[in-house]
Design a protein around this motif. Structure first.
Motif, short mmCIF file in Angstrom:
data_model
loop_
_atom_site.label_atom_id
_atom_site.label_comp_id
_atom_site.label_asym_id
_atom_site.label_seq_id
_atom_site.Cartn_x
_atom_site.Cartn_y
_atom_site.Cartn_z
N UNK A 110 0.81 -1.21 0.00
CA UNK A 110 0.00 0.00 0.00
C UNK A 110 0.84 1.27 0.00
N UNK A 111 0.26 2.31 -0.51
CA UNK A 111 0.91 3.62 -0.57
C UNK A 111 0.14 4.61 0.29
N UNK A 112 0.78 5.71 0.61
CA UNK A 112 0.14 6.75 1.41
C UNK A 112 -1.08 7.30 0.68
N UNK A 113 -1.02 7.38 -0.63
CA UNK A 113 -2.13 7.94 -1.40
C UNK A 113 -3.38 7.05 -1.36
N UNK A 114 -3.23 5.81 -0.93
CA UNK A 114 -4.40 4.93 -0.81
C UNK A 114 -5.36 5.41 0.28
N UNK A 115 -4.88 6.25 1.19
CA UNK A 115 -5.73 6.79 2.25
C UNK A 115 -6.57 7.97 1.80
N UNK A 116 -6.37 8.44 0.58
CA UNK A 116 -7.09 9.61 0.09
C UNK A 116 -8.58 9.31 -0.01
N UNK A 117 -9.38 10.35 0.17
CA UNK A 117 -10.83 10.19 0.05
C UNK A 117 -11.55 10.92 1.17
N UNK A 118 -12.85 10.79 1.17
CA UNK A 118 -13.68 11.44 2.16
C UNK A 118 -13.78 10.57 3.40
N UNK A 119 -13.56 11.17 4.55
CA UNK A 119 -13.63 10.44 5.81
C UNK A 119 -14.91 10.70 6.58
#
Length: 133
Positions: free
Chosen positions: A68-77
């Motif tokens: 996994x990459x840090x950018x995989x956490x992107x999105x609405x929380x």
């Protein structure tokens, strides 16, 4: 999330054991540290339970992927209201509660009532009015 849940289960077990050991060590005469240590263990278990419940609902997350990459956490929380005044009122109510512990019980009770009002307002702010959904 499975790894994080397991870590919090272990942390909670450590603090519960440490709280009980500390209680035996001081012969259950010190009533500030014992409940505090046990509360930290209980809160760790609450976090572990939440992470396990969330893991069952959502499955594997970005932290569970070894590639996994840090950018995989992107999105609405979540949905947040930047215009909301309820958190400010709740913070002031909590300040009144803490002040009431030092000043008197009547101030504490006023703070508790204010905290209940602002908590309900914050929880239900999207249930009524212009922004209801």
């Amino acid at each position: 999330m499975k790894v994080a849940a397991n870590i919090f289960w272990i942390i909670g077990l450590f603090f519960i054991a440490a709280g009980l050991l500390y209680g035996f060590w001081v012969e259950w005469t010190e009533w500030a540290g014992i409940p505090a240590i046990l509360a930290v263990g209980a809160m760790s278990w609450m976090i572990a339970w939440y992470l396990q419940a969330t893991d069952k609902k959502f499955g594997l997350g970005p932290s569970d992927d070894e590639d996994g990459e840090i950018t995989d956490y992107a999105g609405t929380y979540g949905t947040f209201a930047p215009w909301s005044w309820w958190p400010l009122g709740l913070g002031l109510a909590c300040a009144i509660i803490v002040t009431g512990l030092a000043v008197g019980w009547w101030v504490f009770i006023i703070g508790v009532v204010a905290a209940a009002y602002f908590t309900f307002g914050w929880v239900y702010e999207f249930s009524r009015g212009k922004y209801a959904h």
